[in-house]
Design a protein around this motif. Sequence first.
Motif, mmCIF file in Angstrom:
data_model
loop_
_atom_site.group_PDB
_atom_site.id
_atom_site.type_symbol
_atom_site.label_atom_id
_atom_site.label_comp_id
_atom_site.label_asym_id
_atom_site.label_seq_id
_atom_site.Cartn_x
_atom_site.Cartn_y
_atom_site.Cartn_z
ATOM 1 N N GLY A 90 -10.843 -34.369 -28.215
ATOM 2 C CA GLY A 90 -11.690 -35.424 -27.676
ATOM 3 C C GLY A 90 -12.488 -34.976 -26.464
ATOM 4 O O GLY A 90 -13.559 -35.530 -26.179
ATOM 5 N N VAL A 91 -11.992 -33.981 -25.729
ATOM 6 C CA VAL A 91 -12.668 -33.530 -24.511
ATOM 7 C C VAL A 91 -14.032 -32.924 -24.827
ATOM 8 O O VAL A 91 -15.053 -33.378 -24.285
ATOM 9 N N PRO A 92 -14.128 -31.907 -25.697
ATOM 10 C CA PRO A 92 -15.464 -31.370 -26.006
ATOM 11 C C PRO A 92 -16.363 -32.380 -26.707
ATOM 12 O O PRO A 92 -17.588 -32.329 -26.546
ATOM 13 N N ALA A 93 -15.789 -33.308 -27.472
ATOM 14 C CA ALA A 93 -16.600 -34.327 -28.135
ATOM 15 C C ALA A 93 -17.305 -35.207 -27.112
ATOM 16 O O ALA A 93 -18.516 -35.468 -27.213
ATOM 17 N N LEU A 94 -16.568 -35.671 -26.106
ATOM 18 C CA LEU A 94 -17.177 -36.514 -25.078
ATOM 19 C C LEU A 94 -18.171 -35.726 -24.235
ATOM 20 O O LEU A 94 -19.238 -36.241 -23.864
ATOM 21 N N GLN A 95 -17.847 -34.485 -23.928
ATOM 22 C CA GLN A 95 -18.773 -33.657 -23.161
ATOM 23 C C GLN A 95 -20.088 -33.489 -23.908
ATOM 24 O O GLN A 95 -21.172 -33.599 -23.322
ATOM 25 N N ALA A 96 -20.000 -33.237 -25.207
ATOM 26 C CA ALA A 96 -21.208 -33.025 -26.004
ATOM 27 C C ALA A 96 -22.069 -34.277 -26.084
ATOM 28 O O ALA A 96 -23.297 -34.190 -26.235
ATOM 29 N N LEU A 97 -21.441 -35.446 -25.958
ATOM 30 C CA LEU A 97 -22.175 -36.711 -26.022
ATOM 31 C C LEU A 97 -22.618 -37.205 -24.645
ATOM 32 O O LEU A 97 -23.201 -38.285 -24.525
ATOM 33 N N GLY A 98 -22.344 -36.430 -23.602
ATOM 34 C CA GLY A 98 -22.859 -36.749 -22.277
ATOM 35 C C GLY A 98 -21.905 -37.450 -21.342
ATOM 36 O O GLY A 98 -22.264 -37.749 -20.192
ATOM 37 N N ALA A 99 -20.681 -37.732 -21.781
ATOM 38 C CA ALA A 99 -19.703 -38.387 -20.919
ATOM 39 C C ALA A 99 -18.993 -37.358 -20.037
ATOM 40 O O ALA A 99 -19.183 -36.145 -20.180
ATOM 41 N N SER A 100 -18.163 -37.859 -19.127
ATOM 42 C CA SER A 100 -17.360 -36.994 -18.258
ATOM 43 C C SER A 100 -15.887 -37.232 -18.572
ATOM 44 O O SER A 100 -15.261 -38.136 -18.014
ATOM 45 N N PRO A 101 -15.304 -36.445 -19.491
ATOM 46 C CA PRO A 101 -13.899 -36.669 -19.859
ATOM 47 C C PRO A 101 -12.952 -36.336 -18.720
ATOM 48 O O PRO A 101 -13.171 -35.405 -17.943
ATOM 49 N N VAL A 102 -11.890 -37.143 -18.629
ATOM 50 C CA VAL A 102 -10.866 -36.964 -17.609
ATOM 51 C C VAL A 102 -9.526 -36.781 -18.324
ATOM 52 O O VAL A 102 -9.135 -37.606 -19.149
ATOM 53 N N GLY A 103 -8.830 -35.697 -18.023
ATOM 54 C CA GLY A 103 -7.537 -35.456 -18.639
ATOM 55 C C GLY A 103 -6.422 -36.144 -17.871
ATOM 56 O O GLY A 103 -6.367 -36.051 -16.639
ATOM 57 N N MET A 104 -5.558 -36.845 -18.586
ATOM 58 C CA MET A 104 -4.384 -37.458 -17.963
ATOM 59 C C MET A 104 -3.428 -37.905 -19.059
ATOM 60 O O MET A 104 -3.861 -38.177 -20.187
ATOM 61 N N PRO A 105 -2.137 -38.004 -18.754
ATOM 62 C CA PRO A 105 -1.189 -38.528 -19.741
ATOM 63 C C PRO A 105 -1.491 -39.986 -20.054
ATOM 64 O O PRO A 105 -1.936 -40.749 -19.178
ATOM 65 N N MET A 106 -1.240 -40.393 -21.283
ATOM 66 C CA MET A 106 -1.508 -41.774 -21.673
ATOM 67 C C MET A 106 -0.786 -42.804 -20.793
ATOM 68 O O MET A 106 -1.365 -43.860 -20.484
ATOM 69 N N PRO A 107 0.462 -42.570 -20.338
ATOM 70 C CA PRO A 107 1.110 -43.570 -19.482
ATOM 71 C C PRO A 107 0.380 -43.834 -18.168
ATOM 72 O O PRO A 107 0.630 -44.842 -17.514
ATOM 73 N N ASN A 108 -0.534 -42.932 -17.755
ATOM 74 C CA ASN A 108 -1.268 -43.116 -16.503
ATOM 75 C C ASN A 108 -2.583 -43.872 -16.692
ATOM 76 O O ASN A 108 -3.265 -44.182 -15.706
ATOM 77 N N VAL A 109 -2.940 -44.180 -17.931
ATOM 78 C CA VAL A 109 -4.261 -44.740 -18.205
ATOM 79 C C VAL A 109 -4.409 -46.143 -17.619
ATOM 80 O O VAL A 109 -5.445 -46.477 -17.030
ATOM 81 N N ALA A 110 -3.401 -46.995 -17.772
ATOM 82 C CA ALA A 110 -3.521 -48.379 -17.303
ATOM 83 C C ALA A 110 -3.824 -48.428 -15.814
ATOM 84 O O ALA A 110 -4.747 -49.139 -15.378
ATOM 85 N N GLU A 111 -3.082 -47.679 -15.018
ATOM 86 C CA GLU A 111 -3.315 -47.678 -13.575
ATOM 87 C C GLU A 111 -4.692 -47.112 -13.242
ATOM 88 O O GLU A 111 -5.382 -47.618 -12.332
ATOM 89 N N SER A 112 -5.103 -46.074 -13.977
ATOM 90 C CA SER A 112 -6.410 -45.468 -13.715
ATOM 91 C C SER A 112 -7.553 -46.415 -14.071
ATOM 92 O O SER A 112 -8.606 -46.391 -13.421
ATOM 93 N N LEU A 113 -7.359 -47.254 -15.068
ATOM 94 C CA LEU A 113 -8.354 -48.285 -15.377
ATOM 95 C C LEU A 113 -8.399 -49.333 -14.263
ATOM 96 O O LEU A 113 -9.469 -49.784 -13.848
#
Length: 330
Positions: free
Chosen positions: A164-187
């Motif tokens: 998913g990282v290169p896919a988002l980069q190729a489409l112009g987004a800025s991918p951020v790597g993190m474990p899924m359990p950290n996503v809720a707090e990061s949102l």
Amino acid sequence: MAACGGGGGGGEGGGEESITLSYAFFAPIASFPGVQMEEWAERMDECTDGQVEVEFFPGGSLLGSGDIYDGVSEGVVDIGMDSPAYDVGRFPLSSAVSLPVGFTNAEVASKTFLDLLTEYEPAEFDGYEIVTAFTTEPAYLQTQQPITSRSDLSGRELRAAGAGVPALQALGASPVGMPMPNVAESLQTGVITGYMSSREVLQDFGLAEQVSYVTDYPFGISNSFVAVMDEGRFAELPEDVQQCIQDLRPEMAEFASQYHDQDNVQPALEWAASEHGVETVELEPGEQEAFDETLSQLVDTWVDEVGGDFDPQEVLDRVEELRDQYSAEN
């Protein structure tokens, strides 16, 4: 952790002593791979007439993601399930199934993945007996603002992993790597405004409370899972127990993927819509073709650059052949 309570025998067959197999996984037991673990234990109990008992260590309680396969080799645990999709460098052949090649559900992708591992016996799993292998459905964008075009993605910080990282980069987004359990707090804190993942996480991780939109465009599969035993440890088991493990390998791939597609993803989507008003949005006219073209270039790059002791184009051709075969059957 007693790996075996007198049930060795070097594969010479059918002792009656009980055998305890420890099984580690990095996500909660309530996740769909965890449901698969419990189902596998029940089927092993039935197949071996109660000779094998399974001791679970889910949620990273014994080994975390990235450490599990080494823990199996070192005898920390008898069986370990981890995600090759998180480490393309270590698992280059496995990464083929994560490419955006048109998988529409977990069942087709899982059967393709297991066949690929069985046919090619890749060096990345040397020293291991594969217990089973399966995947999630494709990844989808799940965001706080609607994403219906490439311009909507421009510069947007979204959680992604693996392919998913290169896919988002190729489409112009800025991918951020993190474990899924950290996503809720990061949102909640604004570190990210969405993520790319299979859609069961809307309910399993409660993320429908933090996002409002799902973009109806499937990328490559969100994640892959392989459960393994050390070959030496496997050889110590009685032959009838070995046979049960091997017989259950395709059964569990089918069980896990069908459960994910039918009992995990669809209820999560319905719950997210009814309880939190999450909407599914379509890409604007012309954008799907643009997304498709961008992602097809990533497939070409994989063929040109992936490492390993195999022919990447041959593997890709086989993935597409199996995808078509299982799609027709499905």
